[in-house]
Motif scaffolding. Structure first.
Motif, PDB file in Angstrom:
ATOM      1  N   HIS A   1      12.376  12.696   0.504  1.00 27.37           N
ATOM      2  CA  HIS A   1      12.621  11.323   0.948  1.00 27.37           C
ATOM      3  C   HIS A   1      11.290  10.649   1.261  1.00 27.37           C
ATOM      4  O   HIS A   1      10.359  11.286   1.770  1.00 27.37           O
ATOM      5  CB  HIS A   1      13.514  11.295   2.193  1.00 27.37           C
ATOM      6  N   SER A   2      11.193   9.387   0.965  1.00 30.47           N
ATOM      7  CA  SER A   2       9.995   8.604   1.264  1.00 30.47           C
ATOM      8  C   SER A   2       9.750   8.595   2.772  1.00 30.47           C
ATOM      9  O   SER A   2      10.682   8.450   3.560  1.00 30.47           O
ATOM     10  CB  SER A   2      10.183   7.172   0.752  1.00 30.47           C
TER      11      SER A   2
ATOM     12  N   ALA B   1       7.460  -0.025   5.981  1.00 33.34           N
ATOM     13  CA  ALA B   1       8.066  -0.314   4.672  1.00 33.34           C
ATOM     14  C   ALA B   1       8.380   0.973   3.929  1.00 33.34           C
ATOM     15  O   ALA B   1       9.447   1.116   3.340  1.00 33.34           O
ATOM     16  CB  ALA B   1       7.129  -1.191   3.841  1.00 33.34           C
ATOM     17  N   ASN B   2       7.476   1.930   3.976  1.00 32.96           N
ATOM     18  CA  ASN B   2       7.687   3.197   3.287  1.00 32.96           C
ATOM     19  C   ASN B   2       8.778   4.005   3.985  1.00 32.96           C
ATOM     20  O   ASN B   2       9.684   4.514   3.332  1.00 32.96           O
ATOM     21  CB  ASN B   2       6.372   3.974   3.215  1.00 32.96           C
TER      22      ASN B   2
ATOM     23  N   PRO C   1       2.729   0.251  -6.883  1.00 33.37           N
ATOM     24  CA  PRO C   1       3.285   0.639  -5.581  1.00 33.37           C
ATOM     25  C   PRO C   1       3.718  -0.539  -4.707  1.00 33.37           C
ATOM     26  O   PRO C   1       4.774  -0.493  -4.086  1.00 33.37           O
ATOM     27  CB  PRO C   1       2.138   1.415  -4.935  1.00 33.37           C
ATOM     28  N   LYS C   2       2.938  -1.597  -4.668  1.00 33.24           N
ATOM     29  CA  LYS C   2       3.264  -2.730  -3.793  1.00 33.24           C
ATOM     30  C   LYS C   2       4.484  -3.518  -4.284  1.00 33.24           C
ATOM     31  O   LYS C   2       5.168  -4.150  -3.493  1.00 33.24           O
ATOM     32  CB  LYS C   2       2.048  -3.636  -3.624  1.00 33.24           C
TER      33      LYS C   2
ATOM     34  N   PRO D   1       7.279  -3.247  -1.129  1.00 36.67           N
ATOM     35  CA  PRO D   1       6.479  -4.310  -0.510  1.00 36.67           C
ATOM     36  C   PRO D   1       6.160  -3.936   0.940  1.00 36.67           C
ATOM     37  O   PRO D   1       7.033  -3.479   1.678  1.00 36.67           O
ATOM     38  CB  PRO D   1       7.394  -5.533  -0.570  1.00 36.67           C
ATOM     39  N   GLY D   2       4.897  -4.045   1.293  1.00 33.31           N
ATOM     40  CA  GLY D   2       4.473  -3.686   2.648  1.00 33.31           C
ATOM     41  C   GLY D   2       3.910  -2.282   2.749  1.00 33.31           C
ATOM     42  O   GLY D   2       3.468  -1.875   3.819  1.00 33.31           O
ATOM     43  N   THR D   3       3.918  -1.525   1.641  1.00 34.49           N
ATOM     44  CA  THR D   3       3.312  -0.194   1.691  1.00 34.49           C
ATOM     45  C   THR D   3       1.821  -0.344   1.972  1.00 34.49           C
ATOM     46  O   THR D   3       1.205  -1.350   1.609  1.00 34.49           O
ATOM     47  CB  THR D   3       3.526   0.580   0.372  1.00 34.49           C
ATOM     48  N   LYS D   4       1.254   0.651   2.623  1.00 42.12           N
ATOM     49  CA  LYS D   4      -0.187   0.591   2.865  1.00 42.12           C
ATOM     50  C   LYS D   4      -0.980   1.273   1.748  1.00 42.12           C
ATOM     51  O   LYS D   4      -2.194   1.325   1.797  1.00 42.12           O
ATOM     52  CB  LYS D   4      -0.531   1.156   4.242  1.00 42.12           C
TER      53      LYS D   4
END
Length: 132
Positions: A63-64, A75-76, A95-96, A100-103
């Motif tokens: 799982h993420s 976000a992740n 990835p983004k 959306p909002g991943t670092k």
């Protein structure tokens, strides 16, 4: 006219049956080279640890946001994703866009073959970093 011995026909069929296994090994080798793009932020294998990004052992099926000790973006963590081959392939392209909002700061891998090779490489490692 005499019929050809069956073994003459069996050999090419045997070679075709083995081809997917040979291709998989080659894909994993190419995937190891593709992983060079990931290595600055991620580790994989026995002794892998979290760096700028989480370690990637046992990625497919995980799982993420689930690696202990890694500080994920909300976000992740909240994405609800489970990393299967299709989800990871879509994610690694951009990835983004996928989360959306991943670092994760990575432009992505656009080449489908390179992505497939990378997945073949990643799938070799279980959650403890041992090669399957």
């Amino acid at each position: 006219m005499r019929a050809a011995p069956t073994s003459l026909f069996a050999l090419p069929l045997l070679a075709l049956a083995l081809l997917p296994n040979l291709a998989a090994a080659q894909d994993a080798e190419a995937g190891q080279r593709a992983f060079a793009k990931c290595r600055a932020c991620h580790q994989i294998g026995e002794g892998a640890r979290n760096l700028v990004g989480p370690e990637l052992n046992g990625l497919i099926g995980r799982h993420s946001g689930a690696v202990a000790g890694y500080s994920y973006s909300n976000a992740n963590k909240d994405s609800g994703l489970t990393w299967d081959e299709a989800t990871f392939a879509e994610y690694i392209k951009d990835p983004k866009a996928k989360i959306p909002g991943t670092k994760m700061i990575f432009a992505g891998i656009k080449n489908e073959k390179e992505i497939a090779d990378l997945i073949a490489f990643l799938k070799q490692f279980d959650k403890d970093g041992k090669k399957l």
